[in-house]
Design a protein around this motif. Sequence first.
Motif, PDB file in Angstrom:
ATOM      1  N   SER A  81      -1.488  -2.148 -10.354  1.00 56.56           N
ATOM      2  CA  SER A  81      -0.416  -2.864  -9.807  1.00 56.56           C
ATOM      3  C   SER A  81      -0.497  -2.916  -8.244  1.00 56.56           C
ATOM      4  O   SER A  81      -0.193  -3.674  -7.530  1.00 56.56           O
ATOM      5  CB  SER A  81       0.962  -2.494 -10.327  1.00 56.56           C
ATOM      6  OG  SER A  81       1.194  -3.086 -11.803  1.00 56.56           O
ATOM      7  N   LEU A 120      -3.463  -4.660  -7.249  1.00 59.69           N
ATOM      8  CA  LEU A 120      -3.096  -6.203  -7.339  1.00 59.69           C
ATOM      9  C   LEU A 120      -2.030  -6.571  -5.915  1.00 59.69           C
ATOM     10  O   LEU A 120      -2.212  -7.690  -5.550  1.00 59.69           O
ATOM     11  CB  LEU A 120      -2.476  -6.446  -8.629  1.00 59.69           C
ATOM     12  CG  LEU A 120      -3.195  -6.216  -9.615  1.00 59.69           C
ATOM     13  CD1 LEU A 120      -2.594  -6.944 -11.084  1.00 59.69           C
ATOM     14  CD2 LEU A 120      -4.675  -7.187  -9.851  1.00 59.69           C
ATOM     15  N   TYR A 155       1.038 -10.639  -9.389  1.00 60.74           N
ATOM     16  CA  TYR A 155       0.026 -10.583  -9.859  1.00 60.74           C
ATOM     17  C   TYR A 155      -1.014 -11.986 -10.011  1.00 60.74           C
ATOM     18  O   TYR A 155      -2.249 -12.076  -9.681  1.00 60.74           O
ATOM     19  CB  TYR A 155       0.242 -10.500 -11.607  1.00 60.74           C
ATOM     20  CG  TYR A 155       0.960  -9.272 -11.750  1.00 60.74           C
ATOM     21  CD1 TYR A 155       0.755  -8.214 -10.946  1.00 60.74           C
ATOM     22  CD2 TYR A 155       1.687  -9.001 -12.984  1.00 60.74           C
ATOM     23  CE1 TYR A 155       1.378  -6.878 -11.250  1.00 60.74           C
ATOM     24  CE2 TYR A 155       2.562  -7.789 -13.298  1.00 60.74           C
ATOM     25  CZ  TYR A 155       2.337  -6.881 -12.184  1.00 60.74           C
ATOM     26  OH  TYR A 155       3.027  -5.713 -12.666  1.00 60.74           O
ATOM     27  N   THR A 208      -3.206 -12.762  -6.740  1.00 62.26           N
ATOM     28  CA  THR A 208      -4.616 -11.838  -6.862  1.00 62.26           C
ATOM     29  C   THR A 208      -5.321 -13.023  -6.882  1.00 62.26           C
ATOM     30  O   THR A 208      -6.594 -12.917  -6.407  1.00 62.26           O
ATOM     31  CB  THR A 208      -4.783 -10.973  -8.016  1.00 62.26           C
ATOM     32  OG1 THR A 208      -4.836 -11.754  -9.161  1.00 62.26           O
ATOM     33  CG2 THR A 208      -3.706  -9.712  -7.978  1.00 62.26           C
ATOM     34  N   SER A 227      -4.521 -11.134 -13.694  1.00 59.90           N
ATOM     35  CA  SER A 227      -2.946 -11.413 -13.615  1.00 59.90           C
ATOM     36  C   SER A 227      -2.512 -11.395 -15.267  1.00 59.90           C
ATOM     37  O   SER A 227      -1.490 -10.928 -15.548  1.00 59.90           O
ATOM     38  CB  SER A 227      -2.953 -12.884 -13.300  1.00 59.90           C
ATOM     39  OG  SER A 227      -1.527 -13.180 -13.190  1.00 59.90           O
ATOM     40  N   THR A 272      -2.490  -7.978 -16.843  1.00 56.57           N
ATOM     41  CA  THR A 272      -1.370  -6.896 -16.032  1.00 56.57           C
ATOM     42  C   THR A 272      -0.205  -7.450 -16.669  1.00 56.57           C
ATOM     43  O   THR A 272       0.836  -6.679 -16.877  1.00 56.57           O
ATOM     44  CB  THR A 272      -1.613  -7.117 -14.461  1.00 56.57           C
ATOM     45  OG1 THR A 272      -2.832  -6.634 -14.451  1.00 56.57           O
ATOM     46  CG2 THR A 272      -0.488  -5.785 -13.997  1.00 56.57           C
ATOM     47  N   LYS A 273       0.086  -8.786 -16.829  1.00 60.13           N
ATOM     48  CA  LYS A 273       1.339  -9.394 -17.196  1.00 60.13           C
ATOM     49  C   LYS A 273       1.574  -8.695 -18.639  1.00 60.13           C
ATOM     50  O   LYS A 273       2.773  -8.463 -18.969  1.00 60.13           O
ATOM     51  CB  LYS A 273       1.317 -10.894 -17.144  1.00 60.13           C
ATOM     52  CG  LYS A 273       1.695 -11.518 -15.839  1.00 60.13           C
ATOM     53  CD  LYS A 273       1.526 -12.921 -15.963  1.00 60.13           C
ATOM     54  CE  LYS A 273       1.798 -13.656 -14.533  1.00 60.13           C
ATOM     55  NZ  LYS A 273       1.775 -15.086 -14.737  1.00 60.13           N
TER      56      LYS A 273
END
Length: 137
Positions: free
Chosen positions: A7, A10, A52, A55, A61, A64-65
């Motif tokens: 994170s 990002l 995210y 980026t 994205s 990470t989500k």
Amino acid sequence: SFPTRRSSDLAQLAAGHPDRAERMAPWTDPSGTPKEGAAYHAATIDFHGAVYELTGNAVLSLITKAITNIVSSHIVSTLDPVEIRAAIITEHGQIARAIAAGRATKAYRLTAEHFAVQHEYYKRNWPARFNELIEWR
């Protein structure tokens, strides 16, 4: 840990996106952020999602989500950090302003600190939860 490190990376990437100021605008002044219930949770999810997305890397994205959703479902949904909400909102504002200003190193540092404080909070208040199996619902 993965969420802290990735994170932060990002947020650093987001600070270089040409649309960063416009996309971070809803969070640069935290006084307008909801502080209660579903509206608070939605604003928090939206903030992280916006970082995210900035980026410019759809794969990062999406991954990470997904990880954020898993962690939120496993930890946050059962231990809501009501007493640190004000601090979280303030931190989101600081991160948003750093990203909007294109200050990549500051965005990285603030995000790493943001996640580290929350991880410590959860470990201190519910250490056993980190050792439980995560089951998809």
